[in-house]
Design an enzyme around this catalytic site. Structure first.
Site, mmCIF file in Angstrom:
data_model
loop_
_atom_site.group_PDB
_atom_site.id
_atom_site.type_symbol
_atom_site.label_atom_id
_atom_site.label_comp_id
_atom_site.label_asym_id
_atom_site.label_seq_id
_atom_site.Cartn_x
_atom_site.Cartn_y
_atom_site.Cartn_z
ATOM 1 C CE LYS A 106 -4.193 1.149 2.515
ATOM 2 N NZ LYS A 106 -4.711 1.231 3.883
ATOM 3 C CG HIS A 108 -3.081 5.076 0.497
ATOM 4 N ND1 HIS A 108 -3.072 4.135 -0.514
ATOM 5 C CD2 HIS A 108 -4.171 4.801 1.239
ATOM 6 C CE1 HIS A 108 -4.130 3.357 -0.399
ATOM 7 N NE2 HIS A 108 -4.818 3.727 0.654
#
Ligand code: OMP
Length: 228
Positions: A106, A108
């Site tokens: 991921k 963010h």
């Protein structure tokens, strides 16, 4: 294996066949082999089945005397398995931290590819099936990269077939199974609820022509790809 372990294995094979998780027919495995049987753990697809599955894992883990500090479930199929096993072990009084990975990191929010408890100490990997060993190798590399110790693997089914090795000329079979490699060469403990020999044992106990056919095909597959 003592007889009581075999009873657990046979009970598990029966549960898997009756749940439609263990099927007979023609299937292509990840290693490209044409198999007369396939174990699809994704079909333990309701709360009762998943709970029963977790109880089988927990019984096998406890009977094996494994010591470990935390549980890791490799994405995707290992995630619900490891979660269910962690819950069942806690119910039995063995409460351990639990983590799993994302397949895509991921970029963010919290970031990274690991979710749950920090990966540290002796890690027990909970996964579905070991065939040629690719999935196990990936989990072990991930745990090492995080600075933890790949300590043990708990699987539902050991297919007891030849592992594969990547060479400059391509992928080739080696004369030992992934489980034997992970135990012998990597020094991890491995416990399986059932193995191919238990499936054959189960099929031998069944009456009826259809089951005899499955047994012959599974035996032929074992003669071609199996290990001692
Ligand atoms: P290896 O990574 O080669 O050890 O294969 C294990 C993986 O193959 C499992 O995690 C499954 O994704 C898949 N598999 C099954 O789920 N059930 C089987 O009966 C056989 C396989 C397989 O493709 O070998």
């Amino acid at each position: 294996k003592p007889a009581s372990d075999d009873a657990l294995a046979l009970e598990f094979v029966q549960f898997s066949v009756e749940s439609g998780v263990l099927r007979f027919g023609e299937f292509k495995t990840k290693a490209g082999r044409l198999s007369p049987y396939f174990f699809n753990a994704g079909l333990f697809d309701d709360g009762a089945k998943l709970g029963r599955l977790a109880a089988f894992y927990a019984r096998r883990i406890q009977a094996s005397g494994l010591e470990f500090d935390m549980i890791f479930g490799p994405a995707y199929k290992g995630i619900p398995l490891a979660a269910a096993v962690a819950i069942e072990l806690a119910r039995l009084g063995v409460n351990k931290p639990f983590a799993y990975n994302r397949k895509e990191a991921k970029d963010h929010g919290e970031g990274g590819s690991l979710v749950g408890a920090p990966l540290q100490g002796r890690v027990l990997i909970v996964d579905d099936v070991m065939s040629a060993g690719t999935a196990a190798r990936e989990s072990i590399a991930l745990i090492k990269a995080a600075g933890a110790i790949p300590h043990a693997v708990a699987i539902a089914l050991d297919r007891q077939e030849m592992a594969t090795e990547v060479t400059p000329d391509g992928v080739r079979d080696v004369p030992y199974s992934a489980v034997q490699y992970v135990r012998g060469q990597l020094g991890l403990q491995v416990c399986a609820i059932a193995q191919l020999s238990d499936l054959l044992h189960y099929l031998q106990q069944q009456v009826g022509g259809e089951m005899a056919e499955h047994r012959d095909r599974v035996q032929a597959y074992r003669d071609r790809y199996g290990v001692a």
